[in-house]
Scaffold this active site. Structure first.
Site, PDB file in Angstrom:
ATOM      1  CE  LYS A 159     -89.491   5.298  51.613  1.00 32.36           C
ATOM      2  NZ  LYS A 159     -90.385   5.193  52.777  1.00 32.36           N
ATOM      3  N   GLY A 215     -86.925  14.806  65.244  1.00 29.41           N
ATOM      4  CA  GLY A 215     -87.633  15.040  63.975  1.00 29.41           C
ATOM      5  C   GLY A 215     -88.947  15.732  64.260  1.00 29.41           C
ATOM      6  N   GLY A 251     -92.793  13.150  63.304  1.00 29.93           N
ATOM      7  CA  GLY A 251     -92.435  13.649  64.632  1.00 29.93           C
ATOM      8  C   GLY A 251     -93.478  14.580  65.217  1.00 29.93           C
TER       9      GLY A 251
END
Ligand code: NAD
Length: 439
Positions: free
Chosen positions: A117, A229, A234
């Site tokens: 990440k 979200g 979302g």
């Protein structure tokens, strides 16, 4: 850090360290599985971490130094893989946690990749387009020697866009002297992006909600959902819930970047998701005046959690369901589909485990994104692209398979679904480390 960064830090909901959360989850499963001390030592911490300065000349002539990160948690099963997050609260610990969850994510859906990440502590909505480009090219400038299609393959996450991935691919290709689309995924379509990538995470959530409803004998067309979200995950989860399942999404929460406040948009008869998408900016802020004009209510940022719905989909950030607010969740909720990474703290998880609710754990639930990122990498390497339908069919079939593997184990062994997903994932990573001779 800019002034706006400090202001946003003050609005952080609670000081939960996501890496401590990720380690606590890992320790719990390691104890449960009787994992060897050797495997624990390797897996409890990332294999490699990079932290660097990115100096950017701002539009007003000032030089501003941003802090960037890349963490490679584990690459036993293949190159590290994971998004880059641009968020004012980004720290090495958020990146470590997200990198560790990526290792479990690629393993639980059985794709040949590891976990990584990256991030930058920045509020990207406050940057001009030129400043955004300078920042992402600067990120590559610092890390290009340590990433690559066979080393570590970044992708978008919160606050980063397909356009930014296009700039990063371009910068990397210039550095190595050849067009290298496989270095990054989530790219725009004209430069090696995969059809279906932008929808993949949200649709993957909904394919699994569909399977969960079958297990629970629910009628999707009579079901309701509330989503936190309205960014990439979302909005596509909300769209999929209405389009594929025929259910109603009655509330959607988002964070207003201008006012630095979260809000929830609600309507008891259901929201028109495509209309909401048309009044939302690229960072997921909805124009609430237009929403109000369409007859929707604008409520406080926690309202999404209190809704009397069948399905809750947190798809914003980590630590949104905590010991202090878990009791707000209605008894009617049958499914918690964790679109976000780490939305539920271990303390809240203990409360949920005692309730009659099916939890689709984050690193399984939101794995559709990395699955199609993997497909994108494969297509980029071949320089041959599938159609959107082919991509989404492959996604549906693989993610549905992974869902049932986890829930068969959960039901067979009487395990909490998050624990079952961890067992499947950790076993696969340990097996790869063993056959590579690391243990
Ligand atoms: P995004 O930047 O596109 O959107 C984030 C959304 O969350 C925005 O609508 C924002 O307004 C909202 N938000 C932020 N803070 C909020 C708050 N306090 N209350 C309510 N809403 C808030 O990000 P995304 O790519 O959709 O990612 C969302 C989550 O899903 C993250 O946890 C991310 O790590 C995870 N995830 C993303 C992908 C992907 O493919 N993009 C894949 C797997 C997991």
């Amino acid at each position: 850090m800019s002034k706006s960064t400090t202001a946003e830090l003050k609005t952080a909901p609670e000081a939960v360290n996501p890496f401590h959360m990720a380690q606590a989850q890992f320790d719990h499963i390691a104890d449960m599985m009787g994992l060897s001390p050797d495997a624990r030592q390797i897996l409890r911490w990332p294999m490699r971490e990079f932290k660097f300065q990115i100096p950017v000349r701002m539009d007003d002539g000032r030089l501003q130094v941003f802090f960037g990160y890349r963490v490679q948690h584990n690459d036993a099963r293949g190159p590290a893989k994971g998004g880059i997050r641009f968020h004012p609260n980004e720290t090495v610990d958020t990146v470590r946690a997200l990198a560790m969850w990526m290792t479990w994510k690629t393993a639980v859906v059985n794709i040949p990749l590891g976990g990584g990440k990256g991030g930058v502590a920045v509020a990207p909505a406050n940057l001009s387009r030129r400043e955004q480009e300078a920042l992402v090219r600067g990120w590559i400038d610092q890390i290009w020697r340590n990433i690559g299609p066979r080393i570590d393959i970044p992708a978008p996450d919160v606050g980063t866009t397909p356009q930014m991935m296009g700039w990063m691919m371009d910068e990397y290709s210039k550095r190595v002297g050849q067009y290298t689309p496989g270095v990054i995924t989530g790219k725009p379509l004209p430069v090696g992006g995969s059809p279906g990538r932008k929808e993949a995470t949200g649709f993957g959530v909904i394919y699994q909600v569909r399977e969960a409803m079958k297990l629970l004998g629910m009628d999707p067309t009579r079901s309701t959902a509330s989503v936190q979200g309205f960014g990439n995950v979302g909005r596509h989860a909300a769209l999929g819930f209405t389009k594929f399942l025929g259910g109603k999404v009655i509330s959607v929460a988002y964070y207003d970047n201008r006012e630095k406040t979260p809000y929830t948009i609600t309507h008891p008869d259901g929201l028109d998701i495509e209309y909401l998408m048309s009044i939302t900016d690229i960072f997921g802020t909805i124009d609430k005046d237009k929403a109000r004009a369409a007859g929707y209510r604008v409520e406080d940022g926690d309202a999404w959690l209190r809704q009397d719905v069948d399905v809750l989909i947190p798809a914003a950030l980590e630590a949104q369901i905590r010991a202090d607010n878990v009791h707000l969740i209605s008894d009617r909720v049958r499914i918690l589909a964790e679109g976000a990474n780490g939305p539920t703290t271990p303390e809240a998880d203990q409360v949920l485990a005692g309730r009659d609710m099916l939890v689709i754990p984050d690193f399984l639930c939101n794995a559709g994104g990395v699955m199609v990122s993997y497909f994108e990498g494969v297509q980029s390497d071949m320089n041959y692209y599938w159609t959107r339908d082919e991509v989404l069919e492959r996604l549906d079939s693989k993610i549905t398979h992974a869902f049932h593997e986890v829930f068969r184990l959960a039901q067979g062994e009487g395990l909490y679904p998050r624990d079952a997903a961890y067992v499947v994932a950790i076993q696969r990573v340990v097996e790869a480390m063993e056959v590579r001779g690391w243990l």
